[in-house]
Write a protein that holds these residues in place. Sequence first.
Motif, PDB file in Angstrom:
ATOM      1  N   LEU A 289       2.856   6.716  -6.802  1.00 44.74           N
ATOM      2  CA  LEU A 289       1.895   7.642  -7.411  1.00 44.74           C
ATOM      3  C   LEU A 289       2.216   9.095  -7.057  1.00 44.74           C
ATOM      4  O   LEU A 289       1.937  10.007  -7.855  1.00 44.74           O
ATOM      5  N   LEU A 290       2.801   9.306  -5.885  1.00 41.70           N
ATOM      6  CA  LEU A 290       3.241  10.672  -5.560  1.00 41.70           C
ATOM      7  C   LEU A 290       4.364  11.102  -6.496  1.00 41.70           C
ATOM      8  O   LEU A 290       4.436  12.269  -6.904  1.00 41.70           O
TER       9      LEU A 290
ATOM     10  N   ALA B  74       4.261  15.108   1.434  1.00 41.21           N
ATOM     11  CA  ALA B  74       3.508  13.849   1.494  1.00 41.21           C
ATOM     12  C   ALA B  74       4.411  12.658   1.194  1.00 41.21           C
ATOM     13  O   ALA B  74       4.292  11.599   1.835  1.00 41.21           O
TER      14      ALA B  74
ATOM     15  N   ARG C 252       0.825  -1.211   0.000  1.00 36.95           N
ATOM     16  CA  ARG C 252       0.000   0.000   0.000  1.00 36.95           C
ATOM     17  C   ARG C 252       0.859   1.260   0.000  1.00 36.95           C
ATOM     18  O   ARG C 252       0.661   2.165  -0.810  1.00 36.95           O
ATOM     19  N   TRP C 253       1.850   1.326   0.903  1.00 35.86           N
ATOM     20  CA  TRP C 253       2.664   2.531   1.005  1.00 35.86           C
ATOM     21  C   TRP C 253       3.571   2.703  -0.217  1.00 35.86           C
ATOM     22  O   TRP C 253       3.799   3.830  -0.660  1.00 35.86           O
TER      23      TRP C 253
ATOM     24  N   PHE D 132       5.017   9.287   3.539  1.00 32.47           N
ATOM     25  CA  PHE D 132       4.713   7.918   3.108  1.00 32.47           C
ATOM     26  C   PHE D 132       5.974   7.086   2.894  1.00 32.47           C
ATOM     27  O   PHE D 132       5.922   5.859   3.000  1.00 32.47           O
TER      28      PHE D 132
ATOM     29  N   THR E 142       2.812   1.779  -3.237  1.00 30.57           N
ATOM     30  CA  THR E 142       1.933   2.280  -4.301  1.00 30.57           C
ATOM     31  C   THR E 142       1.700   3.783  -4.155  1.00 30.57           C
ATOM     32  O   THR E 142       1.764   4.538  -5.125  1.00 30.57           O
ATOM     33  N   VAL E 143       1.459   4.222  -2.913  1.00 27.00           N
ATOM     34  CA  VAL E 143       1.230   5.650  -2.675  1.00 27.00           C
ATOM     35  C   VAL E 143       2.480   6.462  -3.020  1.00 27.00           C
ATOM     36  O   VAL E 143       2.395   7.511  -3.683  1.00 27.00           O
ATOM     37  N   VAL E 144       3.663   5.997  -2.594  1.00 29.60           N
ATOM     38  CA  VAL E 144       4.907   6.712  -2.888  1.00 29.60           C
ATOM     39  C   VAL E 144       5.137   6.793  -4.395  1.00 29.60           C
ATOM     40  O   VAL E 144       5.526   7.841  -4.929  1.00 29.60           O
TER      41      VAL E 144
END
Length: 656
Positions: free
Chosen positions: A565-566, A605, A558-559, A609, A561-563
């Motif tokens: 996409l950031l 952000a 999850r993290w 993350f 993926t977030v990193v």
Amino acid sequence: MKKSFTIIIRTTICLMTVLTLMLSAGATALANEATGDTGNQRNLRETTPSGIPFSDMEERIAELVSQHIGETALGAAVAIVQDGEVISLQNFGYADVDNGIPVADDTVFEYGSISKLFAYTAAMQLVEQGKLDLDTDIREYLSDDFNSQWNHAEVITMRDLMNHAGGFGDFPFDTLLLDPSGLSSLEEVLLNQRPQQYFTPGTASSYSNYGTALAGFVVESIVGQPFYQIQQETIFQAAGMDSTAGEPQQKDNPSIRDRKAQGYMPNGQGGFIERGWSYSPLYPAGSANGTAEDLALFLAALMPTESKDTPLFKDNATLSQMLSPSYDATGEMRGMHHGFFSLSGTTQTLGHGGDTAGFAAHAAFAPTEGFGMVVVTNGAGDMDIRFGLHNLLFGSSQTIEDNEFADGLPSAEEVVGSYLLMQVPKGNMMEFMGYISPLQVEAVGENRIALHLGPLTGNFVQIAPYEYLLQGDSHPMFVVFPSIRFIMNDGEVTQVAVGNGMDMIPAASQRSATSLALSVVAVVIGLVFFLAAPAVLLVQAIRRKKLATFAQSKNTNRWQTVVTLLGTALVMNNLVALGSFMANSYRSPSSMMPHLVMNYVIALAALIFIALLVYSLIKEKGLASKARIITAGITVVLLAAFTAVLASWNFFTLFI
């Protein structure tokens, strides 16, 4: 007998002709003595400085302009001055294509940076009145309130501003606006922009719209009137320029708006894009509008005949001072004549050019010849018409043989390299633009160099140690580079003195080739990785769902993926920012501010993350596969590298 008689007749006729000429000359001398006219030799000129007879001049002009109308501009007007009189007006093409309006004598164009000459002239009027000293700190003429907010550390003089030597880098925003609603007072613009002062004033000539606007504000502060009113009263009206305005929206002469041409920009495919009109917040630097004839009248006022006084000054000596070189105390400055550019030509030639979003202009004159030329077009960036006419009418620099100055000169190889114009923006996100296409110096002989600016080439020959003179086989644009001198220190070039705001520095002195290469590598890899990442993540999600497999390290996935996409968001934010600037380079800082703020938000952000990702990897030790750990590490490293490059190129710099 008949032969002798013929000789006597011919001799008598010759004597009578000589006597008539002598009497005529005597009468002319008496008349001149009575009127104060000294019979200046330039009044006998019947050719352009390049040698074209006036009888053929208009045909030659029409031939050149007609070749480019419809290609680089849709309309143009050309005016010629000789001995204080406008002797020719020619119009070509359309002022407004959609409405079928042709260019006429009263068609109004945007002068662009030619406006700067009015600011410098107004300053010299104050010098003549004893109200301004060219070598006094300009803060002496500004209010305490302004000085406390402006607060530049280095001392700047009016002479510095006239030489484009105030120490400023370029400020790529708020130079021109396409919408007048963004305009504010001159004082507010000067306080809001404040480009970096990154070299000592007086040591280099770096083109600065800000510097000229500041000069206009000094004039405004001394006189106590808005600058546009001052130039309207003391310059435009004095020179008979009834169809000229200097205020950004032509409030000082609103009647000319109905006669103003539309501005256009070539679209690169044989057509044109309508750009409308431009509005300059730094208006003393580029906001004047007028006809070709009016601008020609200004040139005429700069070259009064011996029997006349210039209407611009009380004493012609002030005019002579203004048109003389405005070197600094060291003599290192070159090219500038109190704001007027020294241009190439067969004789001393001065002038200035101008560009706006949809117009281009050029004004040049040879004071000793009493000859001047004005060309205004409604084609943004036109070089073929205006610079082509300059070379046609003023001639190009002398062509020198290889062996003429060859003895004892250093090899041209010593100055080979990449160079940047010193006006490259400093301290903001457009600094990288100067590095995209630096000027390249190539040795093409023992004493010859070629200066490449993109596809354009200027050819120069060495006439003294490290001193190079422009040659006639150069692109017409290089009229603003009549000569260049490489300043050396321990065998290395430290600066290239050109004048006209065109001084250069070695690119390597600003950023090393290694750092540039690393920046390019980090950006390219980051772009490829983060632009492709969303598609890869989508495919992985579909694959996991299809195979009904679930990763054991859910938080790590999850993290990460977030990193990832950031990182994609950071890339996209800056691509959009650059794309919008390229599509419309006449933007305000406020329009770019959301992108800069978003960079901070995304970077903050990402830090949060990334910390969560590292924590989950530690906590779920043994659950994440080696491939997952490697992928997470690559993602973090690439995001950190891309962010570092953005920071180094000022993409996180907030405007003040």
